[in-house]
Motif scaffolding. Structure first.
Motif, PDB file in Angstrom:
ATOM      1  N   GLN A   1       0.837  -1.199   0.000  1.00  0.00           N
ATOM      2  CA  GLN A   1       0.000   0.000   0.000  1.00  0.00           C
ATOM      3  C   GLN A   1       0.876   1.255   0.000  1.00  0.00           C
ATOM      4  O   GLN A   1       0.612   2.198  -0.751  1.00  0.00           O
ATOM      5  CB  GLN A   1      -0.915   0.012   1.214  1.00  0.00           C
ATOM      6  N   LEU A   2       1.931   1.257   0.799  1.00  0.00           N
ATOM      7  CA  LEU A   2       2.834   2.404   0.841  1.00  0.00           C
ATOM      8  C   LEU A   2       3.521   2.604  -0.506  1.00  0.00           C
ATOM      9  O   LEU A   2       3.626   3.734  -0.996  1.00  0.00           O
ATOM     10  CB  LEU A   2       3.884   2.210   1.946  1.00  0.00           C
ATOM     11  N   LEU A   3       3.945   1.512  -1.114  1.00  0.00           N
ATOM     12  CA  LEU A   3       4.594   1.596  -2.414  1.00  0.00           C
ATOM     13  C   LEU A   3       3.642   2.141  -3.471  1.00  0.00           C
ATOM     14  O   LEU A   3       4.011   3.021  -4.258  1.00  0.00           O
ATOM     15  CB  LEU A   3       5.115   0.216  -2.829  1.00  0.00           C
ATOM     16  N   SER A   4       2.398   1.667  -3.474  1.00  0.00           N
ATOM     17  CA  SER A   4       1.442   2.159  -4.471  1.00  0.00           C
ATOM     18  C   SER A   4       1.099   3.630  -4.228  1.00  0.00           C
ATOM     19  O   SER A   4       0.885   4.384  -5.175  1.00  0.00           O
ATOM     20  CB  SER A   4       0.174   1.302  -4.470  1.00  0.00           C
ATOM     21  N   GLU A   5       1.063   4.062  -2.956  1.00  0.00           N
ATOM     22  CA  GLU A   5       0.820   5.477  -2.661  1.00  0.00           C
ATOM     23  C   GLU A   5       1.982   6.335  -3.147  1.00  0.00           C
ATOM     24  O   GLU A   5       1.775   7.432  -3.672  1.00  0.00           O
ATOM     25  CB  GLU A   5       0.604   5.680  -1.163  1.00  0.00           C
ATOM     26  N   LYS A   6       3.200   5.851  -2.979  1.00  0.00           N
ATOM     27  CA  LYS A   6       4.369   6.617  -3.406  1.00  0.00           C
ATOM     28  C   LYS A   6       4.435   6.704  -4.930  1.00  0.00           C
ATOM     29  O   LYS A   6       4.756   7.761  -5.474  1.00  0.00           O
ATOM     30  CB  LYS A   6       5.657   5.972  -2.879  1.00  0.00           C
ATOM     31  N   ILE A   7       4.119   5.614  -5.606  1.00  0.00           N
ATOM     32  CA  ILE A   7       4.196   5.601  -7.070  1.00  0.00           C
ATOM     33  C   ILE A   7       3.100   6.456  -7.691  1.00  0.00           C
ATOM     34  O   ILE A   7       3.343   7.266  -8.578  1.00  0.00           O
ATOM     35  CB  ILE A   7       4.123   4.150  -7.604  1.00  0.00           C
ATOM     36  N   SER A   8       1.863   6.298  -7.207  1.00  0.00           N
ATOM     37  CA  SER A   8       0.745   7.015  -7.819  1.00  0.00           C
ATOM     38  C   SER A   8       0.604   8.445  -7.301  1.00  0.00           C
ATOM     39  O   SER A   8      -0.151   9.228  -7.844  1.00  0.00           O
ATOM     40  CB  SER A   8      -0.561   6.255  -7.588  1.00  0.00           C
ATOM     41  N   GLY A   9       1.309   8.782  -6.249  1.00  0.00           N
ATOM     42  CA  GLY A   9       1.219  10.129  -5.698  1.00  0.00           C
ATOM     43  C   GLY A   9      -0.028  10.335  -4.867  1.00  0.00           C
ATOM     44  O   GLY A   9      -0.366  11.463  -4.516  1.00  0.00           O
ATOM     45  N   ALA A  10      -0.733   9.265  -4.537  1.00  0.00           N
ATOM     46  CA  ALA A  10      -1.951   9.367  -3.727  1.00  0.00           C
ATOM     47  C   ALA A  10      -1.582   9.667  -2.285  1.00  0.00           C
ATOM     48  O   ALA A  10      -0.521   9.293  -1.799  1.00  0.00           O
ATOM     49  CB  ALA A  10      -2.745   8.070  -3.808  1.00  0.00           C
ATOM     50  N   GLU A  11      -2.489  10.354  -1.624  1.00  0.00           N
ATOM     51  CA  GLU A  11      -2.270  10.653  -0.216  1.00  0.00           C
ATOM     52  C   GLU A  11      -2.714   9.470   0.630  1.00  0.00           C
ATOM     53  O   GLU A  11      -3.675   8.788   0.318  1.00  0.00           O
ATOM     54  CB  GLU A  11      -3.110  11.871   0.207  1.00  0.00           C
ATOM     55  N   GLY A  12      -1.982   9.248   1.708  1.00  0.00           N
ATOM     56  CA  GLY A  12      -2.371   8.205   2.648  1.00  0.00           C
ATOM     57  C   GLY A  12      -3.591   8.640   3.440  1.00  0.00           C
ATOM     58  O   GLY A  12      -4.027   9.799   3.382  1.00  0.00           O
ATOM     59  N   THR A  13      -4.155   7.729   4.170  1.00  0.00           N
ATOM     60  CA  THR A  13      -5.329   8.025   4.979  1.00  0.00           C
ATOM     61  C   THR A  13      -4.940   8.977   6.105  1.00  0.00           C
ATOM     62  O   THR A  13      -3.985   8.730   6.841  1.00  0.00           O
ATOM     63  CB  THR A  13      -5.898   6.734   5.584  1.00  0.00           C
ATOM     64  N   LYS A  14      -5.658  10.065   6.230  1.00  0.00           N
ATOM     65  CA  LYS A  14      -5.416  11.029   7.292  1.00  0.00           C
ATOM     66  C   LYS A  14      -6.237  10.629   8.513  1.00  0.00           C
ATOM     67  O   LYS A  14      -7.404  10.255   8.403  1.00  0.00           O
ATOM     68  CB  LYS A  14      -5.827  12.445   6.857  1.00  0.00           C
ATOM     69  N   LEU A  15      -5.614  10.701   9.679  1.00  0.00           N
ATOM     70  CA  LEU A  15      -6.295  10.351  10.918  1.00  0.00           C
ATOM     71  C   LEU A  15      -6.842  11.626  11.557  1.00  0.00           C
ATOM     72  O   LEU A  15      -6.186  12.666  11.566  1.00  0.00           O
ATOM     73  CB  LEU A  15      -5.317   9.663  11.865  1.00  0.00           C
ATOM     74  N   ASP A  16      -8.056  11.531  12.105  1.00  0.00           N
ATOM     75  CA  ASP A  16      -8.630  12.708  12.744  1.00  0.00           C
ATOM     76  C   ASP A  16      -8.016  12.908  14.130  1.00  0.00           C
ATOM     77  O   ASP A  16      -7.343  12.044  14.674  1.00  0.00           O
ATOM     78  CB  ASP A  16     -10.152  12.618  12.812  1.00  0.00           C
ATOM     79  N   GLU A  17      -8.251  14.080  14.698  1.00  0.00           N
ATOM     80  CA  GLU A  17      -7.616  14.466  15.952  1.00  0.00           C
ATOM     81  C   GLU A  17      -8.062  13.586  17.119  1.00  0.00           C
ATOM     82  O   GLU A  17      -7.281  13.291  18.019  1.00  0.00           O
ATOM     83  CB  GLU A  17      -7.926  15.939  16.252  1.00  0.00           C
ATOM     84  N   ASP A  18      -9.327  13.141  17.123  1.00  0.00           N
ATOM     85  CA  ASP A  18      -9.807  12.278  18.208  1.00  0.00           C
ATOM     86  C   ASP A  18      -9.036  10.959  18.245  1.00  0.00           C
ATOM     87  O   ASP A  18      -8.675  10.465  19.315  1.00  0.00           O
ATOM     88  CB  ASP A  18     -11.304  11.981  18.036  1.00  0.00           C
ATOM     89  N   PHE A  19      -8.793  10.402  17.072  1.00  0.00           N
ATOM     90  CA  PHE A  19      -8.047   9.149  17.007  1.00  0.00           C
ATOM     91  C   PHE A  19      -6.622   9.345  17.490  1.00  0.00           C
ATOM     92  O   PHE A  19      -6.085   8.506  18.229  1.00  0.00           O
ATOM     93  CB  PHE A  19      -8.043   8.600  15.578  1.00  0.00           C
ATOM     94  N   LEU A  20      -5.987  10.437  17.105  1.00  0.00           N
ATOM     95  CA  LEU A  20      -4.615  10.693  17.532  1.00  0.00           C
ATOM     96  C   LEU A  20      -4.529  10.895  19.046  1.00  0.00           C
ATOM     97  O   LEU A  20      -3.577  10.425  19.689  1.00  0.00           O
ATOM     98  CB  LEU A  20      -4.051  11.912  16.794  1.00  0.00           C
ATOM     99  N   GLU A  21      -5.522  11.571  19.615  1.00  0.00           N
ATOM    100  CA  GLU A  21      -5.555  11.765  21.062  1.00  0.00           C
ATOM    101  C   GLU A  21      -5.745  10.423  21.780  1.00  0.00           C
ATOM    102  O   GLU A  21      -5.086  10.150  22.784  1.00  0.00           O
ATOM    103  CB  GLU A  21      -6.678  12.739  21.446  1.00  0.00           C
TER     104      GLU A  21
END
Length: 83
Positions: A15-35
């Motif tokens: 998944q990381l490799l395909s994101e790097k090759i295609s230039g897609a952004e990874g899934t962003k985590l919301d602030e509640d999850f990070l807390e």
């Protein structure tokens, strides 16, 4: 590592490799999850410290905890007082 763990790591890497090759952004985590993740890390560290200290208390290291040599020399064995 189990087969399931190996498959999971392979999926993450692909998944990381395909994101790097295609230039897609990874899934962003919301602030509640990070807390919540930060709280879990603190709790995990506290539980780990508590577990290690409890183990140390229940099974002390004989090198660190040395008994007083004077007290041991004054103790005598009395066979009449056995349980």
């Amino acid at each position: 590592m189990s087969v399931a763990g190996l498959k999971k790591q392979f999926h993450k890497a692909s998944q990381l490799l395909s994101e790097k090759i295609s230039g897609a952004e990874g899934t962003k985590l919301d602030e509640d999850f990070l807390e919540m993740e930060r709280k879990i890390e603190v709790t995990n560290k506290s539980v780990f410290d508590l577990l290690s200290k409890t183990t140390e208390y229940l099974q002390p290291n004989p090198v660190i905890v040395e008994p007083d040599r004077n007290q041991l020399s004054s103790i005598t064995y009395n066979p009449l007082l056995t349980l």
